[in-house]
Design an enzyme around this catalytic site. Sequence first.
Site, PDB file in Angstrom:
ATOM      1  N   HIS A  61     -16.718   0.175 130.950  1.00  0.00           N
ATOM      2  CA  HIS A  61     -17.591   0.129 129.769  1.00  0.00           C
ATOM      3  C   HIS A  61     -17.613   1.496 129.077  1.00  0.00           C
ATOM      4  O   HIS A  61     -17.559   1.590 127.855  1.00  0.00           O
ATOM      5  CB  HIS A  61     -19.025  -0.221 130.184  1.00  0.00           C
ATOM      6  CG  HIS A  61     -19.187  -1.581 130.786  1.00  0.00           C
ATOM      7  ND1 HIS A  61     -19.564  -1.772 132.093  1.00  0.00           N
ATOM      8  CD2 HIS A  61     -19.027  -2.822 130.258  1.00  0.00           C
ATOM      9  CE1 HIS A  61     -19.652  -3.060 132.340  1.00  0.00           C
ATOM     10  NE2 HIS A  61     -19.328  -3.724 131.248  1.00  0.00           N
TER      11      HIS A  61
ATOM     12  N   GLU B  40     -17.192   2.641 134.675  1.00  0.00           N
ATOM     13  CA  GLU B  40     -16.239   3.464 133.890  1.00  0.00           C
ATOM     14  C   GLU B  40     -15.501   2.658 132.823  1.00  0.00           C
ATOM     15  O   GLU B  40     -15.105   3.204 131.794  1.00  0.00           O
ATOM     16  CB  GLU B  40     -15.199   4.098 134.824  1.00  0.00           C
ATOM     17  CG  GLU B  40     -15.762   5.124 135.792  1.00  0.00           C
ATOM     18  CD  GLU B  40     -16.203   6.401 135.094  1.00  0.00           C
ATOM     19  OE1 GLU B  40     -15.549   6.785 134.106  1.00  0.00           O
ATOM     20  OE2 GLU B  40     -17.204   6.984 135.530  1.00  0.00           O
TER      21      GLU B  40
ATOM     22  N   ARG C 106     -19.179  -7.292 138.577  1.00  0.00           N
ATOM     23  CA  ARG C 106     -19.262  -8.198 139.730  1.00  0.00           C
ATOM     24  C   ARG C 106     -18.788  -7.546 141.028  1.00  0.00           C
ATOM     25  O   ARG C 106     -19.101  -8.032 142.118  1.00  0.00           O
ATOM     26  CB  ARG C 106     -18.425  -9.456 139.476  1.00  0.00           C
ATOM     27  CG  ARG C 106     -18.997 -10.325 138.379  1.00  0.00           C
ATOM     28  CD  ARG C 106     -17.982 -11.364 137.946  1.00  0.00           C
ATOM     29  NE  ARG C 106     -18.366 -11.979 136.691  1.00  0.00           N
ATOM     30  CZ  ARG C 106     -19.022 -13.116 136.578  1.00  0.00           C
ATOM     31  NH1 ARG C 106     -19.340 -13.803 137.644  1.00  0.00           N
ATOM     32  NH2 ARG C 106     -19.352 -13.602 135.402  1.00  0.00           N
TER      33      ARG C 106
ATOM     34  N   ASP D  66     -10.997  -8.741 129.541  1.00  0.00           N
ATOM     35  CA  ASP D  66     -11.328 -10.112 129.137  1.00  0.00           C
ATOM     36  C   ASP D  66     -10.398 -10.475 127.984  1.00  0.00           C
ATOM     37  O   ASP D  66     -10.834 -10.615 126.837  1.00  0.00           O
ATOM     38  CB  ASP D  66     -12.794 -10.189 128.730  1.00  0.00           C
ATOM     39  CG  ASP D  66     -13.709  -9.821 129.876  1.00  0.00           C
ATOM     40  OD1 ASP D  66     -14.047 -10.703 130.663  1.00  0.00           O
ATOM     41  OD2 ASP D  66     -14.045  -8.622 130.022  1.00  0.00           O
TER      42      ASP D  66
ATOM     43  N   GLN E 103     -11.130 -13.590 125.836  1.00  0.00           N
ATOM     44  CA  GLN E 103     -12.365 -13.375 125.064  1.00  0.00           C
ATOM     45  C   GLN E 103     -12.060 -12.569 123.798  1.00  0.00           C
ATOM     46  O   GLN E 103     -12.476 -12.919 122.697  1.00  0.00           O
ATOM     47  CB  GLN E 103     -13.367 -12.623 125.935  1.00  0.00           C
ATOM     48  CG  GLN E 103     -14.515 -11.984 125.199  1.00  0.00           C
ATOM     49  CD  GLN E 103     -15.525 -11.363 126.141  1.00  0.00           C
ATOM     50  OE1 GLN E 103     -16.245 -12.067 126.821  1.00  0.00           O
ATOM     51  NE2 GLN E 103     -15.563 -10.049 126.212  1.00  0.00           N
TER      52      GLN E 103
END
Length: 282
Positions: free
Chosen positions: A37, A35, A189, A152, A155
């Site tokens: 993404h 969800e 993960r 992230d 990032q």
Amino acid sequence: MYIFQEITTLKAHLQKIREQGQTIGFVPTMGALHEGHLSLIEQAKQHSDVVVCSIFVNPTQFENPEDLKKYPNALEDDTEMLIKIENDVLFTPNVEVMYPEGVEREKPYDFGWVASTLEGSHRPGHFDGMAQVVKRLLEIVEPDKLFMGQKDFQQQLIVRNLIEFMGIPTELHRCPIIREENGLAMSSRNRRLNDYEIAEATQISKALFRIKRLISEQTIADLKSEAIANMERNKLLKVEYLEIVDAKTLKAVERYEKGMELLVCTAAYLGPVRLIDNVLIG
Ligand code: AMP
């Protein structure tokens, strides 16, 4: 949904879209979609005419070969999910397509402190590999808008620097973290965790939100040590780091003052599975 494995055919398709005056939104992923993404793709849909999602597990950003080997692969399910939410274009290059001259990590730019602290200090080379592949993907897709997750955070900050430094004409949108009902940040993960481990993993977000609640009542040092103690109460969870930093510079903050924009972030291991999470304050 259009699916491309090759750069030339994707570029030709996107060229036609641009010629029609349509804007392109881009969501780069490593697949095993959830969800979180999909929320990025929804955001991209709202802000652009055509959405491109890429799925590529980039070898140069894994510093641990075991982690790369174990990274979940679910291309069939991913494709189905993307069709269901009416994503427009899927790009699934293989390693040879992305690295025709062989897999070798490059350092596109020295990002300094923002890339060497936190994740950078525990995953040496990770951000160089990440920036390398994001730069390549941006050169291929040439999106008007790029959508990345707060999940992230570091990032996203590094990609922001990359875009600015390289003068890449794309607008980066940071999208909020999507969580399970129990507070656990969604992650590819998480598929490697059993029910017991998932219950344990909820301690991570609980600890972060507790800090957010109490930030003006206790010292930073106390908040950090209590959070780590709470997370590690059950021996399964091992904290790698937990930091409270300025959200722009990522420099550690020793005392909270009203109006500060802070990032509370952590990485923790549940057995061999490494999870990250963060909350923003201010
Ligand atoms: P990944 O496939 O893990 O490389 O993630 C692809 C993109 O999805 C990145 O921009 C992530 O920050 C974002 N993302 C991952 N998990 C979540 C989540 N739980 N909520 C929102 N975005 C996420």
